[in-house]
Write an enzyme that holds these catalytic residues in place. Structure first.
Site, short mmCIF file in Angstrom:
data_model
loop_
_atom_site.label_atom_id
_atom_site.label_comp_id
_atom_site.label_asym_id
_atom_site.label_seq_id
_atom_site.Cartn_x
_atom_site.Cartn_y
_atom_site.Cartn_z
N LYS A 1 40.34 5.47 4.88
CA LYS A 1 40.04 4.08 5.17
C LYS A 1 40.45 3.21 3.99
O LYS A 1 41.31 2.36 4.12
CB LYS A 1 38.54 3.88 5.45
CG LYS A 1 38.06 4.20 6.86
CD LYS A 1 38.26 5.60 7.33
CE LYS A 1 37.92 5.88 8.75
NZ LYS A 1 36.59 6.33 9.01
N TRP B 1 28.17 6.04 13.44
CA TRP B 1 28.43 7.12 12.48
C TRP B 1 27.15 7.75 11.98
O TRP B 1 27.06 8.98 11.85
CB TRP B 1 29.31 6.63 11.33
CG TRP B 1 30.74 6.49 11.77
CD1 TRP B 1 31.45 5.34 11.89
CD2 TRP B 1 31.63 7.55 12.19
NE1 TRP B 1 32.72 5.62 12.35
CE2 TRP B 1 32.86 6.96 12.54
CE3 TRP B 1 31.49 8.93 12.31
CZ2 TRP B 1 33.95 7.70 13.00
CZ3 TRP B 1 32.58 9.68 12.77
CH2 TRP B 1 33.80 9.06 13.10
N ASP C 1 26.98 7.85 3.44
CA ASP C 1 28.36 7.93 3.92
C ASP C 1 29.03 6.58 3.64
O ASP C 1 28.69 5.57 4.23
CB ASP C 1 28.33 8.22 5.43
CG ASP C 1 29.71 8.28 6.05
OD1 ASP C 1 30.71 8.02 5.34
OD2 ASP C 1 29.80 8.61 7.26
C1 LIG Z 1 35.97 7.43 9.75
C2 LIG Z 1 34.57 7.73 9.45
C3 LIG Z 1 34.07 9.04 9.53
C4 LIG Z 1 34.87 10.20 10.08
O1 LIG Z 1 35.78 10.70 9.22
P1 LIG Z 1 36.70 11.94 9.63
O2 LIG Z 1 37.57 12.03 8.43
O3 LIG Z 1 37.44 11.59 10.88
O4 LIG Z 1 35.84 13.13 9.79
C5 LIG Z 1 32.76 9.25 9.18
N1 LIG Z 1 31.97 8.25 8.77
C6 LIG Z 1 32.41 6.98 8.71
C7 LIG Z 1 31.49 5.89 8.24
C8 LIG Z 1 33.73 6.68 9.03
O5 LIG Z 1 34.17 5.42 8.95
#
Ligand SMILES: *Cc1c(COP(=O)(O)O)cnc(C)c1O
Length: 360
Positions: free
Chosen positions: A196, A101, A172
Protein backbone atom coordinates in the site's frame (compact mmCIF):
# COMPACT_ATOMS: atom_id res chain seq x y z
CA UNK A 1 2.06 8.38 -20.17
CA UNK A 2 1.58 7.68 -16.47
CA UNK A 3 -1.95 7.79 -15.09
CA UNK A 4 -3.09 8.85 -11.64
CA UNK A 5 -3.60 5.51 -9.96
CA UNK A 6 -6.01 5.52 -7.00
CA UNK A 7 -5.74 1.78 -6.38
CA UNK A 8 -5.99 0.60 -2.77
CA UNK A 9 -3.13 -1.86 -3.28
CA UNK A 10 -0.90 -2.81 -4.95
CA UNK A 11 -0.75 0.92 -5.41
CA UNK A 12 1.00 3.82 -7.03
CA UNK A 13 4.74 4.21 -6.43
CA UNK A 14 6.97 7.29 -6.34
CA UNK A 15 8.15 7.79 -9.91
CA UNK A 16 11.66 8.56 -8.67
CA UNK A 17 11.87 5.14 -7.06
CA UNK A 18 10.71 3.37 -10.22
CA UNK A 19 13.31 5.24 -12.29
CA UNK A 20 16.09 4.40 -9.87
CA UNK A 21 15.08 0.72 -9.84
CA UNK A 22 15.00 0.76 -13.64
CA UNK A 23 18.49 2.29 -13.80
CA UNK A 24 19.84 -0.34 -11.43
CA UNK A 25 17.89 -3.27 -12.89
CA UNK A 26 20.74 -4.95 -14.77
CA UNK A 27 23.68 -3.81 -12.69
CA UNK A 28 23.25 -2.75 -9.09
CA UNK A 29 26.01 -0.26 -8.26
CA UNK A 30 28.76 -1.98 -10.21
CA UNK A 31 28.02 -5.45 -8.85
CA UNK A 32 27.25 -6.70 -12.38
CA UNK A 33 24.00 -8.19 -11.04
CA UNK A 34 20.39 -7.28 -10.55
CA UNK A 35 19.31 -7.16 -6.89
CA UNK A 36 16.93 -10.03 -7.62
CA UNK A 37 19.91 -12.20 -8.64
CA UNK A 38 21.92 -11.65 -5.46
CA UNK A 39 22.43 -14.12 -2.66
CA UNK A 40 20.54 -12.90 0.37
CA UNK A 41 23.65 -13.74 2.40
CA UNK A 42 26.11 -11.80 0.24
CA UNK A 43 27.69 -8.50 1.31
CA UNK A 44 25.77 -6.50 -1.31
CA UNK A 45 22.32 -7.61 -0.26
CA UNK A 46 23.32 -7.41 3.38
CA UNK A 47 24.08 -3.72 2.91
CA UNK A 48 20.71 -3.14 1.17
CA UNK A 49 18.90 -4.96 3.98
CA UNK A 50 20.72 -3.22 6.83
CA UNK A 51 20.18 0.20 5.30
CA UNK A 52 16.45 -0.44 4.83
CA UNK A 53 16.16 -1.53 8.46
CA UNK A 54 18.08 1.48 9.73
CA UNK A 55 16.08 3.94 7.61
CA UNK A 56 12.74 2.50 8.74
CA UNK A 57 13.87 2.54 12.38
CA UNK A 58 14.87 6.15 11.99
CA UNK A 59 11.69 7.25 10.17
CA UNK A 60 9.34 5.64 12.70
CA UNK A 61 11.56 6.29 15.76
CA UNK A 62 11.53 2.61 16.65
CA UNK A 63 13.32 2.13 20.01
CA UNK A 64 16.08 -0.47 20.43
CA UNK A 65 13.77 -2.62 22.55
CA UNK A 66 11.80 -3.43 19.39
CA UNK A 67 12.92 -5.60 16.50
CA UNK A 68 11.94 -4.91 12.92
CA UNK A 69 11.29 -8.12 10.98
CA UNK A 70 10.88 -8.56 7.24
CA UNK A 71 8.60 -11.51 6.53
CA UNK A 72 6.40 -13.11 3.91
CA UNK A 73 2.68 -13.69 4.37
CA UNK A 74 0.98 -10.33 3.91
CA UNK A 75 -1.55 -8.73 6.21
CA UNK A 76 -3.78 -11.77 6.07
CA UNK A 77 -0.88 -14.05 6.98
CA UNK A 78 -0.31 -11.86 10.02
CA UNK A 79 -3.84 -12.69 11.21
CA UNK A 80 -2.52 -16.20 11.94
CA UNK A 81 1.11 -15.34 12.65
CA UNK A 82 0.19 -12.91 15.45
CA UNK A 83 -1.93 -15.30 17.55
CA UNK A 84 0.53 -18.16 17.02
CA UNK A 85 3.33 -15.96 18.37
CA UNK A 86 1.51 -14.09 21.08
CA UNK A 87 -1.01 -16.31 22.84
CA UNK A 88 1.49 -17.99 25.17
CA UNK A 89 -0.51 -19.75 27.87
CA UNK A 90 -3.56 -17.50 27.47
CA UNK A 91 -6.79 -18.61 25.84
CA UNK A 92 -8.29 -15.32 24.72
CA UNK A 93 -7.48 -12.37 22.50
CA UNK A 94 -9.61 -9.22 22.15
CA UNK A 95 -10.57 -7.50 18.91
CA UNK A 96 -11.87 -4.03 18.23
CA UNK A 97 -13.84 -4.33 15.00
CA UNK A 98 -13.85 -1.06 13.08
CA UNK A 99 -14.21 -2.42 9.55
CA UNK A 100 -13.69 -5.30 7.16
CA UNK A 101 -10.00 -5.90 7.91
CA UNK A 102 -10.24 -6.02 11.70
CA UNK A 103 -13.22 -8.33 11.28
CA UNK A 104 -11.05 -10.66 9.19
CA UNK A 105 -8.37 -10.62 11.88
CA UNK A 106 -10.97 -11.57 14.48
CA UNK A 107 -12.36 -14.41 12.33
CA UNK A 108 -8.93 -15.94 11.64
CA UNK A 109 -7.89 -15.81 15.30
CA UNK A 110 -10.83 -18.08 16.18
CA UNK A 111 -8.76 -20.97 14.80
CA UNK A 112 -6.25 -20.51 17.60
CA UNK A 113 -8.07 -19.06 20.58
CA UNK A 114 -11.26 -17.62 21.96
CA UNK A 115 -11.45 -14.44 19.93
CA UNK A 116 -13.54 -11.85 21.73
CA UNK A 117 -15.08 -8.80 20.08
CA UNK A 118 -14.45 -6.02 22.61
CA UNK A 119 -16.24 -3.42 20.49
CA UNK A 120 -17.92 -3.33 17.10
CA UNK A 121 -18.25 -0.12 15.13
CA UNK A 122 -20.82 -1.41 12.64
CA UNK A 123 -23.99 0.66 12.29
CA UNK A 124 -26.92 0.67 9.88
CA UNK A 125 -24.66 2.48 7.39
CA UNK A 126 -21.77 0.05 7.77
CA UNK A 127 -18.55 1.00 9.54
CA UNK A 128 -18.52 4.72 10.11
CA UNK A 129 -16.73 5.37 13.41
CA UNK A 130 -14.24 4.13 15.97
CA UNK A 131 -16.03 3.07 19.18
CA UNK A 132 -14.50 5.06 22.08
CA UNK A 133 -12.51 3.18 24.72
CA UNK A 134 -15.31 3.82 27.26
CA UNK A 135 -17.54 1.49 25.17
CA UNK A 136 -15.06 -1.38 24.90
CA UNK A 137 -15.80 -4.54 26.86
CA UNK A 138 -12.42 -6.15 27.29
CA UNK A 139 -12.23 -9.76 28.47
CA UNK A 140 -10.64 -10.71 31.79
CA UNK A 141 -7.16 -11.66 30.77
CA UNK A 142 -6.59 -11.26 27.01
CA UNK A 143 -3.19 -12.14 25.54
CA UNK A 144 -3.45 -8.98 23.45
CA UNK A 145 -5.87 -6.42 22.01
CA UNK A 146 -5.96 -6.16 18.23
CA UNK A 147 -6.80 -3.03 16.23
CA UNK A 148 -6.74 -2.09 12.59
CA UNK A 149 -5.71 1.56 12.72
CA UNK A 150 -6.73 2.25 9.14
CA UNK A 151 -9.60 0.34 7.58
CA UNK A 152 -8.71 0.31 3.89
CA UNK A 153 -12.15 -0.73 2.62
CA UNK A 154 -14.38 1.29 4.93
CA UNK A 155 -12.20 4.41 5.14
CA UNK A 156 -12.11 4.55 8.96
CA UNK A 157 -8.88 5.67 10.61
CA UNK A 158 -7.99 5.61 14.30
CA UNK A 159 -6.05 8.73 15.27
CA UNK A 160 -5.78 8.34 19.05
CA UNK A 161 -4.05 5.38 20.67
CA UNK A 162 -6.24 3.99 23.47
CA UNK A 163 -4.66 3.59 26.88
CA UNK A 164 -5.20 -0.07 27.77
CA UNK A 165 -2.58 -0.55 30.46
CA UNK A 166 -0.19 -3.50 30.28
CA UNK A 167 -2.01 -5.68 27.76
CA UNK A 168 -0.04 -5.56 24.49
CA UNK A 169 -1.75 -3.62 21.72
CA UNK A 170 -1.38 -5.12 18.26
CA UNK A 171 -2.13 -2.96 15.23
CA UNK A 172 -2.54 -3.63 11.54
CA UNK A 173 -1.04 -0.57 9.84
CA UNK A 174 -1.04 -2.02 6.34
CA UNK A 175 -2.69 0.91 4.61
CA UNK A 176 -1.28 3.88 6.52
CA UNK A 177 2.19 2.95 7.68
CA UNK A 178 4.54 5.92 7.09
CA UNK A 179 1.61 8.28 6.40
CA UNK A 180 2.18 10.16 9.68
CA UNK A 181 4.25 9.91 12.86
CA UNK A 182 3.11 7.24 15.34
CA UNK A 183 4.20 6.47 18.87
CA UNK A 184 5.56 2.94 18.46
CA UNK A 185 6.10 2.58 22.21
CA UNK A 186 2.34 2.42 22.79
CA UNK A 187 2.16 -0.89 20.95
CA UNK A 188 3.48 -4.40 21.47
CA UNK A 189 3.30 -5.38 17.81
CA UNK A 190 2.79 -3.40 14.61
CA UNK A 191 2.49 -5.02 11.21
CA UNK A 192 1.91 -3.98 7.61
CA UNK A 193 1.94 -5.49 4.17
CA UNK A 194 4.20 -3.42 1.92
CA UNK A 195 1.98 -3.05 -1.12
CA UNK A 196 0.00 0.00 0.00
CA UNK A 197 2.37 2.70 1.20
CA UNK A 198 5.78 1.08 0.99
CA UNK A 199 6.33 -0.88 -2.13
CA UNK A 200 5.61 -4.17 -3.78
CA UNK A 201 3.59 -7.13 -2.61
CA UNK A 202 5.38 -10.00 -0.93
CA UNK A 203 6.97 -8.18 1.97
CA UNK A 204 5.37 -7.90 5.41
CA UNK A 205 6.91 -5.64 8.01
CA UNK A 206 6.53 -6.54 11.68
CA UNK A 207 7.76 -4.42 14.53
CA UNK A 208 7.76 -6.45 17.74
CA UNK A 209 8.70 -5.53 21.29
CA UNK A 210 11.43 -7.96 22.21
CA UNK A 211 9.98 -9.02 25.56
CA UNK A 212 7.05 -10.62 23.65
CA UNK A 213 9.27 -13.18 21.93
CA UNK A 214 8.70 -16.07 24.35
CA UNK A 215 5.00 -16.62 23.80
CA UNK A 216 4.93 -18.64 20.57
CA UNK A 217 2.71 -21.73 20.39
CA UNK A 218 4.46 -24.98 19.47
CA UNK A 219 2.37 -25.24 16.29
CA UNK A 220 3.81 -21.98 14.94
CA UNK A 221 5.70 -22.67 11.68
CA UNK A 222 9.40 -21.95 12.22
CA UNK A 223 9.46 -19.62 9.22
CA UNK A 224 6.98 -17.39 11.07
CA UNK A 225 8.37 -17.58 14.59
CA UNK A 226 9.43 -14.07 15.57
CA UNK A 227 12.22 -15.14 17.89
CA UNK A 228 13.86 -17.34 15.26
CA UNK A 229 13.43 -14.71 12.56
CA UNK A 230 14.94 -12.02 14.78
CA UNK A 231 17.82 -14.27 15.81
CA UNK A 232 18.59 -14.72 12.11
CA UNK A 233 18.17 -11.02 11.23
CA UNK A 234 15.12 -11.83 9.02
CA UNK A 235 17.16 -14.46 7.13
CA UNK A 236 15.74 -17.58 8.74
CA UNK A 237 14.52 -18.40 5.26
CA UNK A 238 15.14 -16.44 2.07
CA UNK A 239 13.43 -13.09 2.59
CA UNK A 240 11.60 -11.27 -0.24
CA UNK A 241 14.84 -9.65 -1.35
CA UNK A 242 13.67 -7.50 -4.25
CA UNK A 243 10.70 -6.21 -2.23
CA UNK A 244 13.10 -5.26 0.58
CA UNK A 245 15.30 -3.39 -1.90
CA UNK A 246 12.31 -1.42 -3.25
CA UNK A 247 11.10 -0.70 0.30
CA UNK A 248 14.57 0.66 1.06
CA UNK A 249 14.35 3.04 -1.91
CA UNK A 250 10.92 4.21 -0.71
CA UNK A 251 12.27 4.82 2.82
CA UNK A 252 14.99 7.05 1.28
CA UNK A 253 12.31 8.84 -0.76
CA UNK A 254 10.22 9.46 2.38
CA UNK A 255 13.29 10.88 4.12
CA UNK A 256 13.90 13.16 1.15
CA UNK A 257 10.29 14.40 1.37
CA UNK A 258 11.14 15.64 4.86
CA UNK A 259 10.20 12.56 6.90
CA UNK A 260 6.85 11.72 8.46
CA UNK A 261 5.97 15.21 9.71
CA UNK A 262 6.23 16.65 6.22
CA UNK A 263 4.49 13.63 4.68
CA UNK A 264 1.64 14.02 7.17
CA UNK A 265 1.16 17.69 6.29
CA UNK A 266 0.84 16.77 2.62
CA UNK A 267 -1.54 13.92 3.38
CA UNK A 268 -3.76 16.18 5.48
CA UNK A 269 -3.96 18.66 2.59
CA UNK A 270 -4.69 16.00 -0.01
CA UNK A 271 -7.44 14.38 2.07
CA UNK A 272 -9.03 17.73 2.91
CA UNK A 273 -9.28 18.65 -0.78
CA UNK A 274 -11.22 15.50 -1.56
CA UNK A 275 -13.45 15.45 1.54
CA UNK A 276 -14.30 19.14 1.01
CA UNK A 277 -15.29 18.37 -2.57
CA UNK A 278 -17.50 15.50 -1.37
CA UNK A 279 -19.10 17.49 1.45
CA UNK A 280 -19.83 20.52 -0.71
CA UNK A 281 -21.61 18.48 -3.38
CA UNK A 282 -25.07 16.99 -3.47
CA UNK A 283 -23.98 14.06 -5.65
CA UNK A 284 -21.17 12.51 -3.56
CA UNK A 285 -21.62 10.93 -0.14
CA UNK A 286 -19.15 9.76 2.52
CA UNK A 287 -20.79 8.65 5.77
CA UNK A 288 -17.73 8.21 7.99
CA UNK A 289 -17.70 10.49 11.06
CA UNK A 290 -15.42 13.42 10.39
CA UNK A 291 -12.92 12.70 13.16
CA UNK A 292 -12.46 9.10 11.94
CA UNK A 293 -12.17 9.74 8.23
CA UNK A 294 -9.18 8.02 6.69
CA UNK A 295 -6.57 10.20 5.04
CA UNK A 296 -5.43 7.30 2.91
CA UNK A 297 -8.62 5.64 1.65
CA UNK A 298 -11.65 7.73 0.80
CA UNK A 299 -14.75 5.70 -0.07
CA UNK A 300 -17.71 7.56 -1.49
CA UNK A 301 -21.03 6.86 -3.16
CA UNK A 302 -22.97 8.66 -5.86
CA UNK A 303 -26.43 9.72 -4.67
CA UNK A 304 -27.60 8.50 -8.07
CA UNK A 305 -26.00 5.06 -8.37
CA UNK A 306 -27.24 4.63 -11.94
CA UNK A 307 -24.44 7.05 -12.88
CA UNK A 308 -21.66 4.82 -11.43
CA UNK A 309 -20.54 3.36 -14.74
CA UNK A 310 -20.47 6.68 -16.50
CA UNK A 311 -18.53 8.20 -13.58
CA UNK A 312 -15.86 5.52 -13.87
CA UNK A 313 -15.70 5.78 -17.66
CA UNK A 314 -15.36 9.57 -17.50
CA UNK A 315 -12.62 9.30 -14.86
CA UNK A 316 -10.74 6.73 -16.94
CA UNK A 317 -10.88 9.01 -19.96
CA UNK A 318 -9.00 11.64 -17.90
CA UNK A 319 -6.36 9.18 -16.72
CA UNK A 320 -7.89 8.77 -13.24
CA UNK A 321 -7.81 5.02 -12.67
CA UNK A 322 -8.88 2.36 -10.18
CA UNK A 323 -11.63 4.35 -8.51
CA UNK A 324 -14.09 1.50 -8.21
CA UNK A 325 -14.46 0.45 -4.58
CA UNK A 326 -14.06 -2.97 -3.08
CA UNK A 327 -16.79 -5.35 -4.22
CA UNK A 328 -18.03 -5.78 -0.63
CA UNK A 329 -18.96 -2.09 -0.30
CA UNK A 330 -19.77 -0.87 -3.81
CA UNK A 331 -19.47 2.75 -4.90
CA UNK A 332 -16.12 4.47 -5.31
CA UNK A 333 -12.88 4.68 -3.40
CA UNK A 334 -9.89 6.93 -3.93
CA UNK A 335 -6.71 5.83 -2.19
CA UNK A 336 -4.39 8.77 -1.56
CA UNK A 337 -1.20 7.05 -0.46
CA UNK A 338 2.05 8.95 0.06
CA UNK A 339 3.11 8.44 -3.55
CA UNK A 340 -0.14 9.78 -5.05
CA UNK A 341 0.78 13.34 -6.03
CA UNK A 342 -1.29 16.35 -5.00
CA UNK A 343 -1.86 16.99 -8.73
CA UNK A 344 -3.75 13.70 -8.89
CA UNK A 345 -6.17 14.86 -6.18
CA UNK A 346 -6.60 18.21 -7.96
CA UNK A 347 -7.44 16.38 -11.19
CA UNK A 348 -9.91 14.08 -9.43
CA UNK A 349 -11.69 16.94 -7.67
CA UNK A 350 -11.94 18.86 -10.95
CA UNK A 351 -13.38 15.84 -12.70
CA UNK A 352 -15.91 15.26 -9.89
CA UNK A 353 -17.15 18.87 -10.13
CA UNK A 354 -17.42 18.68 -13.91
CA UNK A 355 -19.23 15.36 -13.70
CA UNK A 356 -21.71 16.69 -11.17
CA UNK A 357 -22.41 19.69 -13.40
CA UNK A 358 -22.73 17.26 -16.33
CA UNK A 359 -19.76 18.78 -18.10
CA UNK A 360 -17.94 15.44 -18.13
C1 LIG B 1 -4.44 -4.91 2.22
C2 LIG B 1 -4.67 -5.15 3.64
C3 LIG B 1 -4.51 -6.42 4.21
C4 LIG B 1 -4.25 -7.66 3.39
O1 LIG B 1 -2.97 -7.80 2.97
P1 LIG B 1 -2.52 -9.06 2.11
O2 LIG B 1 -1.11 -8.69 1.81
O3 LIG B 1 -3.38 -9.15 0.89
O4 LIG B 1 -2.61 -10.26 2.96
C5 LIG B 1 -4.69 -6.55 5.57
N1 LIG B 1 -5.01 -5.50 6.34
C6 LIG B 1 -5.20 -4.27 5.82
C7 LIG B 1 -5.56 -3.13 6.72
C8 LIG B 1 -5.02 -4.05 4.46
O5 LIG B 1 -5.19 -2.83 3.95
Amino acid sequence: MRVFNFSAGPATMPEEVLRRAADEMLDWQGSGMSVMEMSHRGAEFESIHDEALADLRDLMHVPRSYRILFLHGGGIGANAIVPMNLLGDKQTADFVVTGSWSHKSFAEAQKYCTAHVAANGKTGHGFTHVPPLSEWHLSNDPAYIHLCTNETIDGVEMFATPDVGDTPLVADLSSHILSRPMDVTRYGVLYAGAQKNIGIAGLTIMIVREDLFDRALSICPSAFEWKAIAANNSMYNTPPTYAIYIAGLVFKWVRKQGGLDAIERRNVEKAKLLYDAIDSSSLYINRVERQSRSRMNVPFFLADESRNESFLAGANARGLLQLKDHKSVGGMRASLYNALPRKGVDALVEFMRDFEQKRA
